[in-house]
Design a protein around this motif. Structure first.
Motif, PDB file in Angstrom:
ATOM      1  N   ARG A 120       0.954  -1.227   0.052  1.00 29.12           N
ATOM      2  CA  ARG A 120       0.108   0.072  -0.002  1.00 29.12           C
ATOM      3  C   ARG A 120       0.843   1.340  -0.067  1.00 29.12           C
ATOM      4  NH1 ARG A 120      -3.107  -1.661  -2.745  1.00 29.12           N
ATOM      5  NH2 ARG A 120      -5.018  -2.786  -2.239  1.00 29.12           N
ATOM      6  N   THR A 123       1.254   1.206  -3.996  1.00 32.41           N
ATOM      7  CA  THR A 123       0.027   1.426  -4.825  1.00 32.41           C
ATOM      8  C   THR A 123      -1.145   0.960  -4.242  1.00 32.41           C
ATOM      9  OG1 THR A 123      -1.007   0.227  -6.976  1.00 32.41           O
ATOM     10  CG2 THR A 123       0.477  -1.145  -5.389  1.00 32.41           C
ATOM     11  N   ASP A 124      -2.193   1.759  -4.722  1.00 29.22           N
ATOM     12  CA  ASP A 124      -3.671   1.372  -4.409  1.00 29.22           C
ATOM     13  C   ASP A 124      -4.398   0.389  -4.920  1.00 29.22           C
ATOM     14  OD1 ASP A 124      -4.151   2.999  -6.574  1.00 29.22           O
ATOM     15  OD2 ASP A 124      -5.299   4.502  -5.543  1.00 29.22           O
TER      16      ASP A 124
END
Length: 337
Positions: A120, A123-124
């Motif tokens: 996290r 990246t989401d």
């Protein structure tokens, strides 16, 4: 950063508890976390003790980006215990343009949680797949964190885990203690009997199932010129034989043509393929040859395992913990050649 947690306790031992991550409610403020938590659908479960709550972000695993979009956490070269809490195998995640794949997930749920926090930070994107390279518990107990992801494994993995799940859970709970609370054996949803591809959005993973080698459930994942090999390749840690010494040697020959670099299941975190396979091949050849010599000499198993492959002792960590087991498996395989 804030996240949602829930206190989990062992069934029958309510004094042994751990605050476990509830993924999906991460926010920069406590109020934002509480609002996100209110929107989550939380299933009831036997492990739950009390209501979820928001707190400051917990432990994050350390990952190294060894190739573009390919991140590796190197577990301790050690036996699982209460100090390392089962963080003794490598964990990998790969980021595409549309999704993330996690490859192996550590020896306890907390390792999966700390992996979730690490990815996290990068990246989401959603985690679409968790790939389990084989059946050993130090690689799979963190998978339950990634709810909704497809769990990819060898076609024989589901049966192997069904046969060993109770033993694995009891063994690791005893070794790790409270750090194991909330861990469970995952359910394989995508069995692989030959090969498959996983498209993460402009990033393609090639998953391959192998014949009996390290175990009877080995998979590799290839990304470009890098092979994530699981325990088909060990670095520093003594190889652990739970399959076929002859089969493993054949698979090593085939692996050499798969890529230029390799991420082993232990050690590394990334090595040139030839440099990684040479000590593996040497150890397995010595194991094979010493075992054949012991069988030819008419030795009993108990006496043979005391000397088989002892010439390799100086080259590997944890040698005394694994070599006699390896010799036992090799002897059982080769005595009827």
């Amino acid at each position: 950063m804030f996240e949602a947690l829930v206190t989990l306790c062992l069934l029958g031992e309510p004094q042994i508890c751990r605050d476990a991550l509830v993924p999906g409610a991460e926010a920069t403020t406590r109020a934002g976390c509480e609002a996100a938590l209110g929107r989550l659908a939380l299933p009831e479960g036997a492990w739950r003790a009390g209501a979820p709550f928001c707190a400051a972000r917990g432990e994050v695993l350390d990952f190294e980006e060894v190739a573009p979009g390919l991140f590796v956490h190197m577990g301790a070269v050690a036996e699982p215990d209460g100090v390392n809490r089962g963080d003794v195998s490598n964990v990998v995640f790969v980021v595409g343009r549309e999704a993330v794949a996690v490859i192996d997930s550590g020896g306890a749920r907390w390792v999966g949680e700390a992996t979730w926090r690490a990815l996290r930070e990068v990246t989401d994107l959603p985690v679409s797949h968790v790939v389990l390279t084989h059946m050993h518990p130090d690689h799979l107990f963190g998978a339950g964190v990634f709810a909704g992801a497809e769990v990819v494994g060898h076609a024989g993995l589901a049966r192997a885990l069904a046969d060993r799940a109770e033993n694995y859970e009891e063994s690791f709970a005893g070794l790790i203690g409270a750090g194991f609370v909330g861990s469970s054996v995952p359910e394989v949803t995508v069995p692989v009997d030959a090969a498959m591809e996983i498209d993460l959005g402009h990033v393609l993973l090639e998953v391959r199932a192998w014949p009996r080698a390290h175990t009877g459930t080995d998979l590799t994942v290839r990304l470009g010129d890098v092979v994530i090999a699981g325990d088909l390749v060990f670095d520093r840690h003594t190889p652990a034989l739970d399959g076929s010494v002859l089969g493993w040697l054949e698979v090593l020959d085939a692996l050499e043509g798969q890529g230029a670099r390799v991420v082993p299941g232990h050690g590394g975190p990334v090595l040139a393929m030839g440099a990684a396979l040479a000590p593996m091949r040497r150890y397995l050849e010595v194991l094979r040859d010493d075992t054949r010599a012991a069988v030819a000499a008419g030795e009993r198993l108990g006496e043979a395992v005391e000397h088989i492959a002892q010439g390799e002792a100086a080259h590997w960590a944890l040698f005394d913990a694994y070599n006699k087991r390896n010799a036992t498996v090799a002897f059982t395989e080769l005595e009827w050649e």
